[in-house]
Design a protein around this motif. Structure first.
Motif, PDB file in Angstrom:
ATOM      1  N   PRO A  55      14.566   0.388  -9.040  1.00  0.00           N
ATOM      2  CA  PRO A  55      15.424   1.279  -8.261  1.00  0.00           C
ATOM      3  C   PRO A  55      14.761   2.580  -7.843  1.00  0.00           C
ATOM      4  CG  PRO A  55      16.102   1.214 -10.574  1.00  0.00           C
ATOM      5  CD  PRO A  55      15.092   0.129 -10.383  1.00  0.00           C
ATOM      6  N   THR A  56      13.612   2.912  -8.458  1.00  0.00           N
ATOM      7  CA  THR A  56      12.916   4.138  -8.074  1.00  0.00           C
ATOM      8  C   THR A  56      12.118   3.971  -6.791  1.00  0.00           C
ATOM      9  OG1 THR A  56      11.005   3.539  -9.448  1.00  0.00           O
ATOM     10  CG2 THR A  56      12.726   4.884 -10.475  1.00  0.00           C
ATOM     11  N   LEU A  57      11.892   2.726  -6.360  1.00  0.00           N
ATOM     12  CA  LEU A  57      11.108   2.490  -5.157  1.00  0.00           C
ATOM     13  C   LEU A  57      11.977   2.670  -3.919  1.00  0.00           C
ATOM     14  CD1 LEU A  57       9.006  -0.640  -6.178  1.00  0.00           C
ATOM     15  CD2 LEU A  57       8.292   1.756  -6.126  1.00  0.00           C
ATOM     16  N   PRO A  58      11.455   3.350  -2.891  1.00  0.00           N
ATOM     17  CA  PRO A  58      12.247   3.576  -1.677  1.00  0.00           C
ATOM     18  C   PRO A  58      12.419   2.291  -0.879  1.00  0.00           C
ATOM     19  CG  PRO A  58      10.006   4.380  -1.374  1.00  0.00           C
ATOM     20  CD  PRO A  58      10.126   3.977  -2.816  1.00  0.00           C
ATOM     21  N   ALA A  59      13.602   2.104  -0.318  1.00  0.00           N
ATOM     22  CA  ALA A  59      13.888   0.937   0.509  1.00  0.00           C
ATOM     23  C   ALA A  59      14.923   1.321   1.551  1.00  0.00           C
ATOM     24  CB  ALA A  59      14.396  -0.226  -0.344  1.00  0.00           C
ATOM     25  N   VAL A  60      14.881   0.619   2.668  1.00  0.00           N
ATOM     26  CA  VAL A  60      15.819   0.857   3.760  1.00  0.00           C
ATOM     27  C   VAL A  60      16.716  -0.368   3.891  1.00  0.00           C
ATOM     28  CG1 VAL A  60      16.062   1.258   6.238  1.00  0.00           C
ATOM     29  CG2 VAL A  60      14.171   2.331   4.980  1.00  0.00           C
ATOM     30  N   GLU A  66       2.069   2.667   6.486  1.00  0.00           N
ATOM     31  CA  GLU A  66       3.359   3.338   6.570  1.00  0.00           C
ATOM     32  C   GLU A  66       4.498   2.325   6.603  1.00  0.00           C
ATOM     33  OE1 GLU A  66       3.546   6.442   6.123  1.00  0.00           O
ATOM     34  OE2 GLU A  66       1.412   6.898   6.338  1.00  0.00           O
ATOM     35  N   GLY A  67       4.218   1.060   6.254  1.00  0.00           N
ATOM     36  CA  GLY A  67       5.233   0.025   6.286  1.00  0.00           C
ATOM     37  C   GLY A  67       6.393   0.310   5.345  1.00  0.00           C
ATOM     38  N   LEU A  68       7.590  -0.074   5.770  1.00  0.00           N
ATOM     39  CA  LEU A  68       8.796   0.139   4.976  1.00  0.00           C
ATOM     40  C   LEU A  68       9.133  -1.110   4.171  1.00  0.00           C
ATOM     41  CD1 LEU A  68      11.037   1.782   7.727  1.00  0.00           C
ATOM     42  CD2 LEU A  68       9.712   2.969   5.958  1.00  0.00           C
ATOM     43  N   THR A  69       9.912  -0.929   3.132  1.00  0.00           N
ATOM     44  CA  THR A  69      10.547  -2.046   2.436  1.00  0.00           C
ATOM     45  C   THR A  69      11.974  -2.121   2.946  1.00  0.00           C
ATOM     46  OG1 THR A  69       9.175  -1.806   0.452  1.00  0.00           O
ATOM     47  CG2 THR A  69      11.268  -2.987   0.213  1.00  0.00           C
ATOM     48  N   LEU A  70      12.321  -3.241   3.565  1.00  0.00           N
ATOM     49  CA  LEU A  70      13.653  -3.437   4.115  1.00  0.00           C
ATOM     50  C   LEU A  70      14.415  -4.420   3.239  1.00  0.00           C
ATOM     51  CD1 LEU A  70      12.834  -3.886   7.935  1.00  0.00           C
ATOM     52  CD2 LEU A  70      13.259  -1.756   6.679  1.00  0.00           C
ATOM     53  N   ILE A  71      15.688  -4.144   2.976  1.00  0.00           N
ATOM     54  CA  ILE A  71      16.505  -5.018   2.143  1.00  0.00           C
ATOM     55  C   ILE A  71      17.802  -5.349   2.872  1.00  0.00           C
ATOM     56  CG2 ILE A  71      15.514  -4.203  -0.014  1.00  0.00           C
ATOM     57  CD1 ILE A  71      17.896  -2.406  -0.421  1.00  0.00           C
ATOM     58  N   ALA A 124       0.797  -1.228   0.000  1.00  0.00           N
ATOM     59  CA  ALA A 124       0.000   0.000   0.000  1.00  0.00           C
ATOM     60  C   ALA A 124       0.832   1.282   0.000  1.00  0.00           C
ATOM     61  CB  ALA A 124      -0.970  -0.017   1.177  1.00  0.00           C
ATOM     62  N   PRO A 125       1.895   1.401   0.814  1.00  0.00           N
ATOM     63  CA  PRO A 125       2.650   2.662   0.801  1.00  0.00           C
ATOM     64  C   PRO A 125       3.286   2.973  -0.545  1.00  0.00           C
ATOM     65  CG  PRO A 125       3.199   1.361   2.748  1.00  0.00           C
ATOM     66  CD  PRO A 125       2.391   0.478   1.849  1.00  0.00           C
ATOM     67  N   ARG A 126       3.636   1.923  -1.330  1.00  0.00           N
ATOM     68  CA  ARG A 126       4.249   2.151  -2.638  1.00  0.00           C
ATOM     69  C   ARG A 126       3.195   2.379  -3.723  1.00  0.00           C
ATOM     70  NH1 ARG A 126       7.560   1.157   0.872  1.00  0.00           N
ATOM     71  NH2 ARG A 126       6.963   3.299   1.238  1.00  0.00           N
TER      72      ARG A 126
END
Length: 277
Positions: free
Chosen positions: A141-146, A127-132, A60-62
């Motif tokens: 690569p345009t998608l935000p990730a932590v 508000e969930g993050l994508t963690l890598i 959802a956040p993306r």
């Protein structure tokens, strides 16, 4: 050279109440934008009284900024069917998480067969993050990730899915091994180049689409679906008519009722302009 024309396995109905579209490789172009022609086609179906429903693997956040571009304030199926998102209220109406211990066990089984894989997770929530983890490369690569330092940091919060990549195996090879060893620990799917995923067992785009359709008062036979990857197969199985893009994976084309032009050539608009003249 002329663009390829659409071909059909069987005849589509003349009207549909619900138009379900994937995003990546389907409605979105390669640069993560919507073409003017696609936007005009979606406006046309709305004027005709039909509804457009995004059904995507993105969490959802993306998806939120893309729905804003579409002017959508309704429902969206996100996270491969694990989330039903209300864009107008900016909240999840329904969500299911992947048990983190089961996810770790599933990854262990896969690595026992193919060696080290690189993992990422989508956290649950609006508000969930994508963690890598180290070594994982985002397919978009345009998608935000932590980036985290160690794999165990992936499991600090509830997650909706795990994303896996292998340094040598193809997506098809990795997905095949994962399906063979994971069993009932999770649902394995492939949603795009470099994207093999573990979802909660039994959760697919079809389960999310069916839930959204019930809320919208739409039936399966009144739904036309568009997609490009094997994760769209359950959605095609559920919907009354399934349209694969010219750039779609062969597994999806094999079960599609029709193959249209590519996402870069406005394949969705080609079909919608015909059905909603």
């Amino acid at each position: 050279m002329a663009a390829p024309t659409a071909y059909a396995a069987r005849t589509a109905r003349t009207t549909y109440a619900l138009v379900a579209t994937d995003l990546d490789g389907t409605l979105l172009r390669g640069d993560d934008t919507f073409s003017d022609r696609s936007l005009a086609a979606l406006a046309r179906i709305t004027e005709a009284g039909a509804r457009h429903l995004v059904v995507t693997g993105r969490p959802a956040p993306r998806v939120r900024p893309l729905l804003e571009q579409l002017g959508s304030t309704g429902l969206a199926v996100c996270g491969q069917g694990a989330q039903l998102y209300d864009a107008g209220a900016d909240r999840l109406l329904w969500s299911v998480t992947l048990d983190r211990e089961l996810a770790e066990t599933a990854i262990g089984k896969i690595e026992a067969e193919v060696g080290e894989v690189y993992a990422a997770v989508d956290q649950d929530g609006v508000e969930g993050l994508t963690l890598i983890e180290p070594g994982y490369l985002m397919p978009h690569p345009t998608l935000p990730a932590v980036r985290v330092r160690r794999r165990d940091e992936l499991w600090t919060e509830p997650i909706s899915k795990v994303l896996l990549r292998h340094p040598e195996l193809s997506d098809d090879e990795l997905a095949s091994v994962a399906r063979a060893v994971v069993g009932s620990l999770a649902t394995v799917t492939m949603s795009g180049p470099g994207t093999v995923e573990l979802q909660p067992c039994g959760v697919t785009k079809a389960t999310g689409l069916a839930l959204a359709a019930r809320r919208l008062g739409a039936r399966a036979e009144d739904t036309i679906a568009f997609g490009d990857m094997p994760n769209d197969i359950p959605m095609f199985d559920w919907a009354g008519y399934g349209v694969a893009m010219a750039n779609a994976h062969p597994e999806l084309k094999a079960v599609a009722d029709e193959v249209t032009t590519s996402n870069e050539d406005d394949g969705i608009a080609v079909v919608l302009e015909r059905l909603f003249p």
